[in-house]
Design an enzyme around this catalytic site. Sequence first.
Site, mmCIF file in Angstrom:
data_model
loop_
_atom_site.group_PDB
_atom_site.id
_atom_site.type_symbol
_atom_site.label_atom_id
_atom_site.label_comp_id
_atom_site.label_asym_id
_atom_site.label_seq_id
_atom_site.Cartn_x
_atom_site.Cartn_y
_atom_site.Cartn_z
ATOM 1 N N LYS A 295 -5.894 7.751 -5.313
ATOM 2 C CA LYS A 295 -4.478 7.705 -4.942
ATOM 3 C C LYS A 295 -3.670 8.487 -5.979
ATOM 4 C CE LYS A 295 -1.592 4.003 -3.113
ATOM 5 N NZ LYS A 295 -1.355 2.554 -3.235
HETATM 6 C C1 E4P Z 1 0.927 1.452 -0.900
HETATM 7 O O1 E4P Z 1 -0.225 1.857 -0.988
HETATM 8 C C2 E4P Z 1 1.571 0.559 -1.855
HETATM 9 O O2 E4P Z 1 0.579 -0.147 -2.569
HETATM 10 C C3 E4P Z 1 2.422 -0.493 -1.224
HETATM 11 O O3 E4P Z 1 2.353 -0.512 0.175
HETATM 12 C C4 E4P Z 1 3.766 -0.662 -1.815
HETATM 13 O O4 E4P Z 1 4.442 -1.698 -1.168
HETATM 14 P P1 E4P Z 1 5.668 -2.484 -1.785
HETATM 15 O O5 E4P Z 1 6.904 -1.731 -1.468
HETATM 16 O O6 E4P Z 1 5.630 -3.802 -1.064
HETATM 17 O O7 E4P Z 1 5.427 -2.610 -3.271
#
Ligand code: E4P
Length: 221
Positions: free
Chosen positions: A87
């Site tokens: 990522k």
């Molecule tokens: C995506 O891969 C992120 O880990 C995640 O969806 C972020 O979500 P949040 O806005 O609830 O922190």
Amino acid sequence: MKFFIDTANLDQIKEAQDLGVLDGVTTNPSLMAKEGITGDDNVIKHYKAICGIVDNNVSAEVISTTYEEMIKEGEALAKIDSKIVVKIPMIKDGVKAIKYLSSKGIRTNCTLIFSPGQALLAAKAGASYVSPFLGRLDDISTDGLQLIEDIRLIFDNYQYETEILAASIRGPLHIVNCAKLGADVITAPLSAITALLKHPLTDSGLAQFLADHDKAAKAAK
Ligand code: E4P
């Protein structure tokens, strides 16, 4: 549509896997910190544990922010297990790192996508996934679902193979709306996934079926 769970919590990952509908996991540095996972060895151990539970697609996020460091860290993360997807944040060096890693056959997930232009750049660089953050856009009174619709149109126009991974999902309606718009994947907390099970008419309907069955069984005795 693929279902990923957005957590680094092993119990929740196991529970979602047991449900039989899980296609992968997304983590991020905040989710890892929430589980108290720090230090290279512990991080590697934790990713190995997650890979031991699910069949594929475990997004592991780099902490570095320069091209050279992201490549190094990305290659190291990819070596942990073939299920790992690296990522990478949507920054200039991140786009370059995605281009490099994808040319080496390493799958990437470009994270922190908040505009169609960012998604287009990530797809051009060869990202396997782009992660538009719905909930965080909704939080600032911007239509997160519109972003999914715009990215779907752009990717379809040019047949990009990059998958749209709708992230920052807050509840079951986000999941259903992403499915309507043709997102390839959603990543959501366990609570949003299990909320899809619920309908009061299902509960009352089942109670009635069982009561009628009992009544008929007693009458037959
Ligand atoms: C995506 O891969 C992120 O880990 C995640 O969806 C972020 O979500 P949040 O806005 O609830 O922190």
